[in-house]
Every structure is written in structure tokens, then in C-alpha cells.
Write a protein that holds these residues in place. Sequence first.
Motif, short mmCIF file in Angstrom:
data_model
loop_
_atom_site.label_atom_id
_atom_site.label_comp_id
_atom_site.label_asym_id
_atom_site.label_seq_id
_atom_site.Cartn_x
_atom_site.Cartn_y
_atom_site.Cartn_z
N VAL A 1 15.47 -43.01 1.24
CA VAL A 1 16.60 -43.96 1.20
C VAL A 1 17.59 -43.51 0.14
O VAL A 1 18.81 -43.51 0.37
N SER A 2 17.10 -43.12 -1.02
CA SER A 2 17.97 -42.63 -2.09
C SER A 2 18.73 -41.39 -1.64
O SER A 2 19.93 -41.26 -1.90
N ASP A 3 18.03 -40.47 -0.96
CA ASP A 3 18.69 -39.25 -0.46
C ASP A 3 19.81 -39.61 0.51
O ASP A 3 20.91 -39.03 0.46
N ASN A 4 19.55 -40.56 1.41
CA ASN A 4 20.57 -40.95 2.39
C ASN A 4 21.77 -41.62 1.73
O ASN A 4 22.91 -41.39 2.13
N LEU A 5 21.53 -42.44 0.71
CA LEU A 5 22.65 -43.03 -0.03
C LEU A 5 23.48 -41.95 -0.71
O LEU A 5 24.72 -42.00 -0.71
N GLU A 6 22.81 -40.98 -1.29
CA GLU A 6 23.50 -39.88 -1.95
C GLU A 6 24.34 -39.09 -0.96
O GLU A 6 25.49 -38.75 -1.24
N ARG A 7 23.78 -38.82 0.21
CA ARG A 7 24.52 -38.09 1.25
C ARG A 7 25.71 -38.91 1.73
O ARG A 7 26.79 -38.38 2.00
N ALA A 8 25.51 -40.22 1.89
CA ALA A 8 26.60 -41.09 2.35
C ALA A 8 27.75 -41.06 1.37
O ALA A 8 28.93 -40.96 1.76
N ILE A 9 27.45 -41.14 0.08
CA ILE A 9 28.52 -41.12 -0.94
C ILE A 9 29.21 -39.76 -0.96
O ILE A 9 30.44 -39.69 -1.06
N ALA A 10 28.44 -38.68 -0.84
CA ALA A 10 29.02 -37.34 -0.85
C ALA A 10 29.88 -37.10 0.39
O ALA A 10 30.84 -36.31 0.35
N ILE B 1 28.38 -49.15 -1.81
CA ILE B 1 27.37 -48.10 -1.62
C ILE B 1 27.00 -47.48 -2.97
O ILE B 1 25.82 -47.26 -3.26
N GLU B 2 28.02 -47.23 -3.81
CA GLU B 2 27.75 -46.66 -5.14
C GLU B 2 26.94 -47.64 -6.00
O GLU B 2 26.04 -47.23 -6.74
N ALA B 3 27.22 -48.93 -5.90
CA ALA B 3 26.47 -49.95 -6.66
C ALA B 3 25.02 -50.00 -6.19
O ALA B 3 24.10 -50.14 -7.00
N THR B 4 24.83 -49.86 -4.88
CA THR B 4 23.46 -49.85 -4.33
C THR B 4 22.69 -48.65 -4.86
O THR B 4 21.52 -48.77 -5.24
N ASP C 1 41.69 -45.56 -0.06
CA ASP C 1 42.14 -46.57 0.91
C ASP C 1 41.65 -47.96 0.47
O ASP C 1 40.46 -48.15 0.18
N ASP C 2 42.56 -48.93 0.42
CA ASP C 2 42.21 -50.27 -0.03
C ASP C 2 41.15 -50.92 0.85
O ASP C 2 40.32 -51.69 0.36
N LYS C 3 41.18 -50.65 2.14
CA LYS C 3 40.22 -51.26 3.06
C LYS C 3 38.80 -50.70 2.84
O LYS C 3 37.82 -51.41 2.98
N MET C 4 38.70 -49.43 2.49
CA MET C 4 37.39 -48.77 2.34
C MET C 4 36.86 -48.80 0.90
O MET C 4 35.69 -48.54 0.66
N LYS C 5 37.75 -49.11 -0.04
CA LYS C 5 37.37 -49.07 -1.45
C LYS C 5 36.17 -49.98 -1.75
O LYS C 5 35.25 -49.60 -2.47
N ALA C 6 36.15 -51.18 -1.17
CA ALA C 6 35.05 -52.12 -1.40
C ALA C 6 33.74 -51.58 -0.83
O ALA C 6 32.68 -51.74 -1.44
N LEU C 7 33.82 -50.95 0.35
CA LEU C 7 32.62 -50.37 0.97
C LEU C 7 32.05 -49.25 0.09
O LEU C 7 30.85 -49.20 -0.16
N VAL C 8 32.91 -48.37 -0.37
CA VAL C 8 32.49 -47.25 -1.22
C VAL C 8 31.88 -47.80 -2.51
O VAL C 8 30.82 -47.34 -2.97
N THR C 9 32.53 -48.78 -3.11
CA THR C 9 32.03 -49.39 -4.34
C THR C 9 30.66 -50.02 -4.11
O THR C 9 29.75 -49.90 -4.94
#
Length: 193
Positions: free
Chosen positions: A92-101, A120-123, A110-118
Motif C-alpha cells: 500500500v505504501s509503495d502504491n501511494l508513493e507511485r501515485a504521488i510520483a 494523497i500526500e497526507a495519507t 491545478d486548483d481542482k486537483m490540489k486537494a486530491l494531491v494534498t
Amino acid sequence: MIDNDKSQAEDDAVDKELEGVPEEFLDNGEDEASEDGFEKALDALKADLETAKQDILYAKAEAQNVRRRAEKDVQDARAYAATGFARDVLSVSDNLERAIAAIPESLREDDKMKALVTGIEATQRELEKVFGQHGVKRIASVGLPLDPNQHQAMMEVPTEEYEEGTIVQEMQSGYMIKDRLLRPAMVGVAKKP
């Protein structure tokens, strides 16, 4: 003659009373021989006592060793109980890392995606915090010499920049749980071209 009869009757009564008593316990009027027997018996009892003392010491030592082993097993069970679960959660940690990368910079701004990225990084940060609370830590690798106890070399990379045997690339992060290897880091190692 009457005295003789009395003496004979007394002897018969004593003999009757001593019936069934082992010979070694009977006093046959041989004081010196019985003293020798007594000394031998005493020496045998002393030797038996010393043997019994040694046996008790060995038994106590063995009991203490068993107690120590049991305490260590309990400590290990507590410390490493989460090993299987932690190993499973590493994917799960590897997949989160890949998703962020995989998120391109344009979407990060992008304002619409900024919350999603934040989110995922918080998770990912929360997962790393939980790992830390349970003694799971990431193994450092890039720039360090190859340690076969922590790293698994997957390929050799010809390069002039690094000394031979130095890790130049990490394909998959490695982790330790307390002082045990949970998963080795899969790495690329420098070699001379």
C-alpha cells in the motif's frame, strides 16, 4: 536351671522380635566391624547428599534458563507481532508513493486537483507515522555501499560518477522492523564502464 530357662526364653523373645530385620542392621557383637559399616554408610550418605545438591543446582540453573528463554520469546512476540501485517501494508505504501510520483507538475498546480494531491500526500505521511510508531523504518540506500544484509542488487549500472559497489538507484524501498529486516531494498549498483 531356672535361670538358664529364663535366659533361653529371653533370647527366643529377642530373636522373635528381630525377625525380618536385615542383617546389616543387626549388631552381632562386632563393634569394630559395625563402626566400619557405619563409617561407610555415612560416607555413602555424604556422597549422595553432594550429588543431590549438584542436581538441585543444575535444576535451578535450567529453570532459570527456561524462564529467560520464555521471557525473550514473549518480548519477541510483542515486538514482532505486526511483522506479517506490516509486510502486507508495504505494498500500500509503495502504491501511494507511485501515485504521488506519477502526478505531473501541471496537475499539482491545478486548483481542482490540489486537494486530491494534498490528501494523497497526507495519507502517505500518516502511513509513515504509523510505521514509525511500530518500529518500521525505511532503509537508506542511494549513495551508500551495498550491504547484502539490507539491500538486494537487481542490476549493475556502468558509471564513472560513483565508486564501484555504491548504490546508484533504488527500484523498491527496503524496510526494517525494529532490528530485523522486513524487506530488502531492491537496488542498482555502480560498476566501472
